[in-house]
Write an enzyme that holds these catalytic residues in place. Structure first.
Site, PDB file in Angstrom:
ATOM      1  N   GLY A   1       0.389   0.783  -9.184  1.00 55.59           N
ATOM      2  CA  GLY A   1       1.452   1.307  -8.343  1.00 55.59           C
ATOM      3  C   GLY A   1       1.259   2.792  -8.175  1.00 55.59           C
ATOM      4  O   GLY A   1       0.531   3.433  -8.936  1.00 55.59           O
ATOM      5  N   ARG A   2       1.897   3.340  -7.144  1.00 60.33           N
ATOM      6  CA  ARG A   2       1.829   4.791  -6.973  1.00 60.33           C
ATOM      7  C   ARG A   2       3.069   5.267  -6.242  1.00 60.33           C
ATOM      8  O   ARG A   2       3.711   4.513  -5.499  1.00 60.33           O
ATOM      9  CB  ARG A   2       0.565   5.208  -6.220  1.00 60.33           C
TER      10      ARG A   2
ATOM     11  N   HIS B   1       7.876  -5.908   2.017  1.00 59.92           N
ATOM     12  CA  HIS B   1       6.614  -6.583   1.745  1.00 59.92           C
ATOM     13  C   HIS B   1       5.504  -5.630   2.152  1.00 59.92           C
ATOM     14  O   HIS B   1       5.494  -5.109   3.265  1.00 59.92           O
ATOM     15  CB  HIS B   1       6.507  -7.889   2.532  1.00 59.92           C
ATOM     16  N   ASP B   2       4.567  -5.369   1.244  1.00 66.45           N
ATOM     17  CA  ASP B   2       3.578  -4.322   1.504  1.00 66.45           C
ATOM     18  C   ASP B   2       2.777  -4.569   2.774  1.00 66.45           C
ATOM     19  O   ASP B   2       2.418  -3.626   3.487  1.00 66.45           O
ATOM     20  CB  ASP B   2       2.662  -4.102   0.295  1.00 66.45           C
ATOM     21  N   THR B   3       2.523  -5.834   3.106  1.00 63.05           N
ATOM     22  CA  THR B   3       1.784  -6.107   4.334  1.00 63.05           C
ATOM     23  C   THR B   3       2.615  -5.755   5.561  1.00 63.05           C
ATOM     24  O   THR B   3       2.085  -5.275   6.566  1.00 63.05           O
ATOM     25  CB  THR B   3       1.343  -7.574   4.404  1.00 63.05           C
TER      26      THR B   3
ATOM     27  N   THR C   1      -6.847  -6.395  -2.520  1.00 62.81           N
ATOM     28  CA  THR C   1      -6.992  -7.539  -3.418  1.00 62.81           C
ATOM     29  C   THR C   1      -6.877  -8.838  -2.620  1.00 62.81           C
ATOM     30  O   THR C   1      -7.629  -9.788  -2.843  1.00 62.81           O
ATOM     31  CB  THR C   1      -5.912  -7.501  -4.508  1.00 62.81           C
TER      32      THR C   1
ATOM     33  N   ASN D   1      -3.268 -15.771   4.706  1.00 62.92           N
ATOM     34  CA  ASN D   1      -3.568 -15.101   3.443  1.00 62.92           C
ATOM     35  C   ASN D   1      -4.948 -15.549   2.982  1.00 62.92           C
ATOM     36  O   ASN D   1      -5.186 -16.739   2.788  1.00 62.92           O
ATOM     37  CB  ASN D   1      -2.529 -15.477   2.382  1.00 62.92           C
TER      38      ASN D   1
ATOM     39  N   GLY E   1      -7.018  -0.227   1.475  1.00 62.09           N
ATOM     40  CA  GLY E   1      -8.153   0.265   0.694  1.00 62.09           C
ATOM     41  C   GLY E   1      -9.481  -0.297   1.141  1.00 62.09           C
ATOM     42  O   GLY E   1     -10.510   0.392   1.100  1.00 62.09           O
TER      43      GLY E   1
END
Length: 489
Positions: A16-17, A235-237, A258, A295, A405
């Protein structure tokens, strides 16, 4: 317009950041203030998250931002996982990790009660055993569920702890397979058919909602004041797709990390037999959009290989690994990156070797060769999913935007362009944090709409461009045919 700062707290399945977002009216910038690990914790054979430690790490990041005087914060995380709270608003148990093995076989049990087709009709979601619906069914007789007063998805849990206000945000709720995207409500008939409690599913709010003020005790502890807590696309996406710097009607996105999440943005959910047959999924997007996507098991395979090599003292510096992969023989072996055997943690090189051996293909002999097999497998999967999306929508995407990333991986980006036969635009790397900041800025009235936000992203970040190589098309066609033959065998 004066520069203003906010905090985008981004939690992934490995780390996490806390990111400091800045917007001066023309450009957005993000800066990492605090990074922390987020490993699953195994206890007595079960795999859990540690939300209490994560909440402490988040507060450390807020403290590090005090000098910038941020005006708001928002949290985004991975999807599907959730916390159960008792009637006092306390955790009723440790939240399970989606890779916990207790859901194994649960889908088959559920399909004996209610058909796959009926579940899809209610939810429009891709079938994976890690989905919240199957997690809940697997633990339907657990003391935690029996005592639960409410369910919060993981980002909602942290927003609750920051404000004292409980609500579920739309984009993350749609990953649960407990939500009906066409009715825009929890799928109560489905939950009731499975004997799951419906009262624990509370109100659903839109991304961009100001949930409340940061609790005074936390503000004083972290030396900040006057902060709003604004829910982004939690949701990060969803946050990553909000920051796709696209301009035009026909494009696809790939959030690469990931997981690889590849899809298109649509105005309405596609809940059709064709989408079900291809096991695509409908997830909520920001600004009342829908994300039709797949996914795909992404760079997880390489991360697990590197972890195993490290255990044996084999150095795998990333730049060297990419260079060796590029120099390795192309299409020596092909693998299905979504093979269920690759999903759990563990000795990934041995599993890839076993798959190659069983299919009569050469076994990779070096880390570079393993990386080449993984990258080619991913690109072939992207090609397949792009075709599936074109089939169900009737529109073939003319470009692929790679964010996250994985957009730094130039070799994989080129493979994606070659395999899919479309230009690839790579970046921004920090798309999830940027999308989080965008939604906070929209909620504050500093950005007008999503189109304006994407224009700001285009001028704020340097993007990579990769054109497909026509002379290599035959090799990718042949490799795709080999992989399809392996699947049919």
């Amino acid at each position: 317009m004066a520069q203003e700062h906010c905090l985008a707290i981004d939690l992934g399945a490995g780390s996490g950041r806390v990111m400091l977002g800045s917007f001066d009216g023309e450009r957005i910038a993000v800066e990492e203030l605090h990074r922390f690990e987020n490993p699953g914790t195994e206890v007595l054979g079960s795999l859990f998250w540690d939300p209490l430690r994560l909440f402490g790490d988040m507060r450390d990041g807020i403290r590090a931002a005090a000098r910038a005087k941020p005006v708001s914060l928002g949290v985004d995380t991975w999807g599907v996982d959730f916390a159960l709270l008792d009637r006092d608003g306390k955790l009723a148990g440790n939240p399970y990790h989606y890779r916990d093995s207790s859901t194994s076989g649960t889908m088959a049990e559920v399909f004996e009660v209610i058909s796959k087709e009926e579940i899809f009709e209610h939810t429009g979601l891709q079938f994976m055993e890690l989905n919240s619906l199957f997690q809940l069914y697997a633990r339907r007789n657990s003391p935690a569920l029996e005592s639960a007063s409410s369910l919060l998805m993981m980002p909602d849990l942290f927003h609750y702890w920051f404000t004292g206000e409980q609500a579920c945000e739309f984009t993350d709720a749609t990953t649960s397979q407990c939500y009906d995207p066409r009715r825009r409500a929890w799928a109560h008939p489905l939950l009731e058919a499975l004997g799951l409690p419906t009262a624990i599913f509370g109100p659903v709010i839109e991304p961009g909602t100001v949930l409340g003020r940061l609790r005074q005790s936390i503000a004083e502890e972290c030396s900040v004041a006057g902060m709003d807590v604004i829910v982004p696309g939690t949701h990060d996406t969803a946050s990553a797709v909000a920051a796709v710097p696209a301009d035009g009607p026909s494009w696809a996105y790939l959030s690469s990390g990931t997981w690889s999440l590849l899809g298109v943005e649509t105005s309405q959910p596609h809940v059709t037999p064709a989408v079900l047959a291809k096991n695509l999924t409908n997830e909520g997007g920001v600004c009342r959009t829908n994300r039709l996507l797949k996914n795909i098991c992404g760079l997880w395979l390489l991360e697990e290989c590197r972890r195993e090599w490290s255990r044996h003292g084999i150095a795998t510096e990333y730049a060297k690994l990419l260079s060796d992969a590029e120099a390795s023989e192309p299409f020596r072996s092909v693998i299905d990156v979504d093979d269920p055997e690759f999903a759990p943690p563990g000795d990934m090189p041995s599993r890839i070797a076993r798959k190659c051996r069983a299919s009569g293909q050469p076994v990779p002999g070096s880390p570079g060769e393993f990386a080449r097999v993984i990258f080619e497998g991913l690109a072939l999967r992207y090609r397949s999913v792009m075709g599936d999306i074109a089939d169900v929508t009737g529109v073939a995407p003319e470009a692929l935007h790679v964010v996250g990333g994985g957009s730094r991986n130039q070799l994989l980006s080129q493979f994606a362009a070659d395999a899919c036969g479309v230009p690839v635009i790579a970046g921004p790397v920090e798309a999830t944090a940027v999308g989080n900041v965008l939604m906070q800025s929209m909620a504050a009235g500093r950005i007008g709409d999503l189109a304006q936000g994407r224009e700001i992203v285009r001028r704020s970040f340097e993007l990579g461009h990769y054109e497909p190589s026509p002379e290599l098309a035959g090799g990718w066609d042949e490799a795709a045919g080999r992989l399809a033959a392996l699947g049919s065998g």
